[in-house]
Write an enzyme that holds these catalytic residues in place. Structure first.
Site, PDB file in Angstrom:
ATOM      1  N   CYS A   7       0.847  -1.203   0.000  1.00 56.17           N
ATOM      2  CA  CYS A   7       0.000   0.000   0.000  1.00 56.17           C
ATOM      3  C   CYS A   7       0.878   1.246   0.000  1.00 56.17           C
ATOM      4  O   CYS A   7       0.589   2.221  -0.706  1.00 56.17           O
ATOM      5  CB  CYS A   7      -0.923   0.023   1.215  1.00 56.17           C
ATOM      6  N   GLY A 102       3.904 -19.901  -0.128  1.00 56.76           N
ATOM      7  CA  GLY A 102       5.094 -19.070  -0.272  1.00 56.76           C
ATOM      8  C   GLY A 102       4.821 -17.574  -0.245  1.00 56.76           C
ATOM      9  O   GLY A 102       5.680 -16.782  -0.639  1.00 56.76           O
ATOM     10  N   HIS A 107      -0.395  -8.404   0.649  1.00 61.02           N
ATOM     11  CA  HIS A 107      -1.176  -7.523  -0.247  1.00 61.02           C
ATOM     12  C   HIS A 107      -1.120  -8.239  -1.587  1.00 61.02           C
ATOM     13  O   HIS A 107      -0.016  -8.482  -2.107  1.00 61.02           O
ATOM     14  CB  HIS A 107      -0.546  -6.124  -0.297  1.00 61.02           C
ATOM     15  N   HIS A 109      -0.571  -9.769  -4.941  1.00 56.66           N
ATOM     16  CA  HIS A 109       0.356  -9.366  -6.007  1.00 56.66           C
ATOM     17  C   HIS A 109       0.592 -10.526  -6.957  1.00 56.66           C
ATOM     18  O   HIS A 109       0.623 -11.683  -6.551  1.00 56.66           O
ATOM     19  CB  HIS A 109       1.693  -8.877  -5.436  1.00 56.66           C
TER      20      HIS A 109
HETATM   21  P1  5GP Z   1       5.612 -13.292  -2.135  1.00 56.41           P
HETATM   22  O1  5GP Z   1       6.629 -14.247  -1.558  1.00 56.41           O
HETATM   23  O2  5GP Z   1       4.751 -12.667  -1.058  1.00 56.41           O
HETATM   24  O3  5GP Z   1       4.809 -13.885  -3.250  1.00 56.41           O
HETATM   25  O4  5GP Z   1       6.460 -12.151  -2.834  1.00 56.41           O
HETATM   26  C1  5GP Z   1       6.830 -10.982  -2.189  1.00 56.41           C
HETATM   27  C2  5GP Z   1       7.863 -10.326  -3.074  1.00 56.41           C
HETATM   28  O5  5GP Z   1       7.979  -8.971  -2.667  1.00 56.41           O
HETATM   29  C3  5GP Z   1       9.260 -10.942  -2.964  1.00 56.41           C
HETATM   30  O6  5GP Z   1       9.688 -11.402  -4.244  1.00 56.41           O
HETATM   31  C4  5GP Z   1      10.129  -9.798  -2.438  1.00 56.41           C
HETATM   32  O7  5GP Z   1      11.416  -9.760  -3.024  1.00 56.41           O
HETATM   33  C5  5GP Z   1       9.304  -8.563  -2.794  1.00 56.41           C
HETATM   34  N1  5GP Z   1       9.467  -7.441  -1.879  1.00 56.41           N
HETATM   35  C6  5GP Z   1       9.380  -7.484  -0.527  1.00 56.41           C
HETATM   36  N2  5GP Z   1       9.545  -6.262  -0.008  1.00 56.41           N
HETATM   37  C7  5GP Z   1       9.707  -5.412  -1.068  1.00 56.41           C
HETATM   38  C8  5GP Z   1       9.921  -3.990  -1.155  1.00 56.41           C
HETATM   39  O8  5GP Z   1       9.979  -3.270  -0.176  1.00 56.41           O
HETATM   40  N3  5GP Z   1      10.051  -3.475  -2.405  1.00 56.41           N
HETATM   41  C9  5GP Z   1       9.985  -4.255  -3.534  1.00 56.41           C
HETATM   42  N4  5GP Z   1      10.146  -3.636  -4.702  1.00 56.41           N
HETATM   43  N5  5GP Z   1       9.791  -5.592  -3.475  1.00 56.41           N
HETATM   44  C10 5GP Z   1       9.655  -6.169  -2.256  1.00 56.41           C
HETATM   45 ZN    ZN Z   2      -1.795  -3.243   1.180  1.00 50.30          ZN
END
Ligand code: 5GP
Ligand code: ZN
Length: 122
Positions: A7, A102, A107, A109
């Site tokens: 967010c 995983g 949020h 994505h």
């Molecule tokens: P998930 O594991 O939840 O599917 O993916 C989260 C993704 O968010 C990870 O690939 C991680 O590298 C990325 N990520 C986490 N924190 C940040 C951030 O502060 N900025 C950006 N650009 N990516 C982030």
């Molecule tokens: Zn959010």
């Protein structure tokens, strides 16, 4: 949603490298890329996880999926076919849901992961 990093990225309260934005969605580069192209596409509206979505969110989810090839093309990893009809390029679209799926950031994505191999992970 307070204290949601995505967010805050959507609101530009914390920095990111944005590659796309419109009224409903924002896309930005993953901070820890798994491949030459690694984009995260998010709705501006806070939805914690895909499992919170219902049929009422079908239009939003459809738009989100339909944006993936546009963003992939802009990032140079569209799927194309050569003169022999062989596919070239490409990318993965991935939504991780819950701890066993995983998901680390709560949020919603979609990962758009592509570019020439080898990839670091994925
Ligand atoms: P998930 O594991 O939840 O599917 O993916 C989260 C993704 O968010 C990870 O690939 C991680 O590298 C990325 N990520 C986490 N924190 C940040 C951030 O502060 N900025 C950006 N650009 N990516 C982030
Ligand atoms: Zn959010």
């Amino acid at each position: 949603m307070d204290n949601c990093i995505f967010c805050k990225i959507a609101a530009k309260q914390i920095p990111s490298t944005m590659v796309y934005e419109d009224d409903e969605f924002v896309a930005f580069k993953d901070i820890n890329p798994a491949a030459p192209v690694h984009i995260l596409l998010i709705p501006r509206r806070h939805i914690a996880t895909l499992s919170d979505c219902t049929s009422e969110d079908a239009a939003l989810l459809g738009k989100m999926l339909a944006l993936a090839p546009k963003i992939a093309q802009e990032q140079g990893c569209a799927v194309t076919f050569d003169a022999n009809g062989q596919p070239q390029g490409g990318y993965k679209t991935l939504i991780n849901s819950g701890p066993d799926g995983g998901q680390e950031v709560y949020h919603l994505h979609m990962h758009i992961i592509g570019g020439p191999h080898p990839w670091r992970r994925g």
